[in-house]
Design an enzyme around this catalytic site. Structure first.
Site: not given
Ligand code: NAD
Length: 260
Positions: A142, A155
């Site tokens: 990401s 995350y």
């Protein structure tokens, strides 16, 4: 392009993983799907991809937070297809909350699914890749593998972790015909993003519309969501012969986000 090759795409019953699985099948790879969802809908997807692309498509519902379940999925994939040539570690979840309110069980789940699962699939896939002198591993990280956002501590930690894991494994296998890369998408409008809009609105005290405009797309200079098709095409390129010299790379596909 990938005739005779087998791709395992984790978390491929939805969003980015489904797009990657569809695209690799279109390019000739047999595909093993994985992920959660309604069994009838998953069977419909499986049959649709197989029929449209004329390849074999299997499905294993392994829970990527459970190492024993991952071992069983890898064994099933080896039995059916003889190995995994293209390993796409994509399964991921998100939870948005201030760190001092972050539920410990969510932290553990995010680390297990977004980071440790890739360790398990990689350690199990590599022996056969080494034997055959070919392999492609793409870890779907990401933009949060490169930069942080508030309220996404687990995350961001997991995605930074997978960037480091990618580099370490790439160095170990660099001479063996195996490449290992991480891709770093910006915001893609999948269920994962749609679901975090209300939580982000709550955490920041703003409306869902403001989250899209002022939080999500504010970070992306293009002011456009990245598309599933763009991420799938990028992944397929990294799996191709032309990408043999790209390894250990942590590659943005985020509309300019990390240029800030
Ligand atoms: P999504 O929610 O649409 O899909 C996630 C997939 O993972 C689904 O198939 C789901 O069933 C599966 N999954 C979830 N938990 C699982 C588990 N325990 N075991 C097995 N499968 C499980 O999400 P997405 O947006 O397509 O995300 C895919 C990947 O892309 C994730 O790793 C995510 O972090 C990453 N990513 C997404 C975006 C984005 O904006 N959507 C941006 C950057 C990175």
């Amino acid at each position: 392009m990938f005739q005779g090759k087998t791709a395992l795409v984790t978390g491929s019953t939805s969003g980015i993983g489904l797009g990657i699985a569809r695209h690799l099948a279109t390019l000739g790879a047999n595909v093993m799907l994985n992920g959660f969802g309604d069994p009838a809908e998953i069977e419909r997807l499986r049959a649709e991809i197989a029929e449209r692309s004329g390849v074999q498509v299997g499905y294993d519902g392994a829970d990527m937070s459970d190492p024993r379940s991952i071992e069983a999925m890898m064994a099933q994939t080896f039995d059916r297809f003889g190995g995994v040539d293209l390993l796409i570690n994509n399964a991921g979840i998100q939870h948005v909350a201030p760190v001092d309110e972050f539920p410990p069980a969510k932290w553990d789940a995010i680390l297990a699914i977004n980071l440790s699962a890739a360790f398990h699939t990689v350690r199990l896939a590599l022996p056969r890749m080494k034997q055959q002198g070919f392999g492609r591993i793409v870890n779907v990280a990401s933009a949060h593998a490169l930069v942080a956002s508030p309220f996404k501590s687990a995350y961001v930690a997991a995605k930074h972790g997978i960037a480091g894991f990618t580099k370490a494994v790439a160095l170990e296998v660099a001479e063996l015909g195996i490449t290992v890369n991480a891709i770093c998408p910006g915001y893609v409008l999948t269920p994962l993003v749609e679901q975090q809009i209300p939580d982000t609105a709550k955490a920041r005290g703003i409306t869902p519309e403001q989250v899209v405009r002022d939080v999500l797309l504010a970070a992306q200079p293009t002011k456009k969501f990245v598309t599933v098709e763009q991420v799938a095409a990028f992944t397929a390129f990294l799996c191709s012969g032309d990408a043999a010299s790209i390894t250990g790379a942590v590659l943005p596909i985020e509309g300019g986000w990390t240029a800030h």
